[in-house]
Design a protein around this motif. Sequence first.
Motif, PDB file in Angstrom:
ATOM      1  N   GLN A 200       0.046  65.157  49.061  1.00  0.00           N
ATOM      2  CA  GLN A 200       0.624  64.294  50.113  1.00  0.00           C
ATOM      3  C   GLN A 200       2.099  64.600  50.379  1.00  0.00           C
ATOM      4  O   GLN A 200       2.689  64.049  51.303  1.00  0.00           O
ATOM      5  CB  GLN A 200       0.526  62.829  49.692  1.00  0.00           C
ATOM      6  N   ILE A 201       2.689  65.447  49.550  1.00  0.00           N
ATOM      7  CA  ILE A 201       4.137  65.702  49.636  1.00  0.00           C
ATOM      8  C   ILE A 201       4.447  66.636  50.803  1.00  0.00           C
ATOM      9  O   ILE A 201       3.711  67.606  50.983  1.00  0.00           O
ATOM     10  CB  ILE A 201       4.629  66.328  48.315  1.00  0.00           C
ATOM     11  N   PRO A 202       5.515  66.466  51.563  1.00  0.00           N
ATOM     12  CA  PRO A 202       6.503  65.396  51.439  1.00  0.00           C
ATOM     13  C   PRO A 202       5.966  64.066  51.981  1.00  0.00           C
ATOM     14  O   PRO A 202       5.314  64.042  53.023  1.00  0.00           O
ATOM     15  CB  PRO A 202       7.672  65.889  52.295  1.00  0.00           C
ATOM     16  N   ILE A 203       6.260  63.011  51.258  1.00  0.00           N
ATOM     17  CA  ILE A 203       5.785  61.689  51.668  1.00  0.00           C
ATOM     18  C   ILE A 203       6.965  60.725  51.575  1.00  0.00           C
ATOM     19  O   ILE A 203       7.681  60.709  50.571  1.00  0.00           O
ATOM     20  CB  ILE A 203       4.583  61.257  50.802  1.00  0.00           C
ATOM     21  N   TYR A 204       7.214  59.998  52.649  1.00  0.00           N
ATOM     22  CA  TYR A 204       8.356  59.078  52.700  1.00  0.00           C
ATOM     23  C   TYR A 204       8.038  57.992  53.712  1.00  0.00           C
ATOM     24  O   TYR A 204       7.241  58.191  54.629  1.00  0.00           O
ATOM     25  CB  TYR A 204       9.653  59.824  53.060  1.00  0.00           C
ATOM     26  N   TYR A 205       8.704  56.839  53.540  1.00  0.00           N
ATOM     27  CA  TYR A 205       8.284  55.674  54.328  1.00  0.00           C
ATOM     28  C   TYR A 205       8.653  55.797  55.796  1.00  0.00           C
ATOM     29  O   TYR A 205       7.946  55.299  56.667  1.00  0.00           O
ATOM     30  CB  TYR A 205       8.893  54.382  53.728  1.00  0.00           C
ATOM     31  N   ASN A 206       9.782  56.444  56.097  1.00  0.00           N
ATOM     32  CA  ASN A 206      10.247  56.410  57.495  1.00  0.00           C
ATOM     33  C   ASN A 206       9.810  57.664  58.248  1.00  0.00           C
ATOM     34  O   ASN A 206      10.607  58.339  58.870  1.00  0.00           O
ATOM     35  CB  ASN A 206      11.761  56.183  57.572  1.00  0.00           C
ATOM     36  N   HIS A 207       8.521  57.915  58.163  1.00  0.00           N
ATOM     37  CA  HIS A 207       7.930  59.043  58.883  1.00  0.00           C
ATOM     38  C   HIS A 207       7.770  58.675  60.355  1.00  0.00           C
ATOM     39  O   HIS A 207       7.953  57.521  60.752  1.00  0.00           O
ATOM     40  CB  HIS A 207       6.572  59.382  58.258  1.00  0.00           C
TER      41      HIS A 207
END
Length: 756
Positions: A595-602
């Motif tokens: 899933q990387i890169p994974i971040y909330y503000n996509h």
Amino acid sequence: MLPVVLVMSLCHAFGQTKSADAKMNAFVSGLMGKMTLDEKIGQLNLVTGGAPTTGSVVNKGIEQKIKGGDIGGMFGIWGADKVKAVQDIAVKNSRLHIPLIFGLDVIHGHETVFPIPLGISATWDMALVQESAKIAAKEATAEGLNWVFSPMVDIARDPRWGRISEGSGEDAWYGSQVARAIVKGYQGTSMKNADAVMACVKHFALYGGAEAGREYNTVDMSPIKMYQDYLPPYKAAVDAGAGSFMSSFNTINGVPATGNQWLLTDLLRKQWGFKGFVVSDYTAVNELTNHGLGDLQTVSAIALKAGLDMDMVGEGFLTTIKKSLKQGTVTQQEIDQACRRVLEAKYKLGLFDNPYKSTDPAREKADVLTDDNRKFSRRIAEHSFVLLKNQTQTLPLKKSGTIALIGPLADNHSEMLGTWVVAGNPNKSVSVREGIKNVVGSDVNILYARGSNITDDSLLNERSYFFGMKQGKDGRPAQEMIDEAVETAKKADVVVAVVGESANMSGESSSRSDINIPETQRDLLKALAKTGKPLVIVLFNGRPLTLPWEDAHASAILDVWAPGTEAGNAVADVLFGNYNPAGKITATFPRSVGQIPIYYNHKNTGRPFDGKGPAKFKSDYIDISNDPLYPFGYGLSYTTFNYSGVKLDKTMLKGNEALKATVTITNTGKYAGEEVVQLYIGQPVASISRSVKELKDFRKIMLKPGESKEVTFDITTKDLKFYNTKLVYDWEPGEFIVEIGTNSSDTHTASVRWNK
Ligand code: NOJ
């Protein structure tokens, strides 16, 4: 209109700064007037005294070079006497007596070690963050230092990258708050103060965007993403007055940072107004050759011209710049400018007034590893812990009964301090076993078994133990250790398994492709889970790990990062409820590395998958959900909090009006506890595709059981701004979704229209 008194005092302050600047300029010009070309180039040379060596080159002939004026600064030595002896050579035996600047990697504390920076960032408490830097500065200046290679403000969204441990996670706005707090903590009200150091903001820039999370790797990034999501913390550090910057190892869109004129001059100095000096990272000038920019002379000239002022370790400036001047590939003005910036830094630190300001042996005795500093370390560690799971209130543990304390990190000192600890002594740290004993004495019967090694993988073992460190392996077969642990667990009421990564499985040059708990410890956990006893995992980690199995099988998971000198005491305080954990993660925990890169503000895609309905032809994976295991801002408490809906004082605004968004939070559980209330804002329609939401503010509040508090956020158009396609930072009218909640995924929302 500003009141007259304020105007007068502003003018006075401005006047004072101007006259201070004029004094500094006059002093530095006077000194430079006496300097030879060689002496000027000498000021641009930073050498290492030995520890730590993070590259293949170490400097030689240092004493002679100092006498000859060939060195401007030194790092890698500390201790009042040692530093004084070296400063003596410069001040007494060089022609112009110019003092050296002494730096060190003081990253999360100095002799008293605090949690790793990723852990510190999980406190969401800027007063604590600032205090941690202030204490580190006090200890560092008691041991000869003037300059620290911190803060590391690189945004990181790839937990494979080992250095995610050294920063504040994935969010630019949050990272900016931390950057500011650390710079203020280090530099205090004046760098001339005896207990203040100069900050060195690193790594400029975008180092955390390395492809595939592989150390030192290429960075390619769109300008909007750079400006919006990666550059703000560096800028915040400039605005906070940071005295120096360190250029990074990576390339940026094809141009290495260390030779990047746009970065080091146009952006940093011309756009942002940075007035300090820029040092390269360790041999980063020489490495421009590997990046394909030419031989040492060529790349040294490129770096100087780009705006680099000081060359760390590689001596490319020292050995080639004079020749380049003769050949016309650099100018006298470029050399003078770099030299001036280095001398100005020394002036700002007060080194010309007193080169020995940090070499007082009495202070070294009085100010280092004090009881107060240890107390603070324990406190900040407790605040950094994140409760990831707590099924049926397994935690806090009762201060009675029998506990099986298991795991390779349970009775360990060497791994407590985490990565990037230069001066801290692991033998001064408190192990988890000792901490539990300190906190509960003989009220609890503690049974202990090691259970496994940290890793039995020979490559991982070799690569995560260096600088002479060893894992200290137990030679017994893995199964024998597991059997012993299982037998121990069977005799207890609850199992506390202290497992995870060793200190140097994260940090520089410690990228991992697999971010599970090492296999041999996983096997141990599986065997412990089978006993049916409540299983509490105390997790050591320098990065987000993939923990779906642990989340499914453990009763509770307490993430303690690497807590520092007071590790065991802090862990015990939290396990037994003397402190109720309130930390929140600042980097998303994925379910899988895939899933990387994974971040909330996509961003939204054109075919977003909302988790409901048919997934075919939607933006998702066919073998895993899009959701992370634990989202940004997540962290539990021993108590529970209820959020009311969001109340807005207006639903329609115009121009520079301000909005108030209010929620009421109630402590609905049994324990007093802190909650980090988070404000996010999203703009569904704009001239560019915007992130689904962005963190804009937070408040950390304490609530007694049954108590309610209202939290009001003031929102202005400043919170609506973003970088558009022309890289202009402005806001656009439209609908805004205000979200307030306990983490980035669990929020209450309200919508507002804001017109120009
Ligand atoms: C290399 C690292 O990238 C940097 O963070 C550090 O400050 C220098 N070495 C000096 O040790």
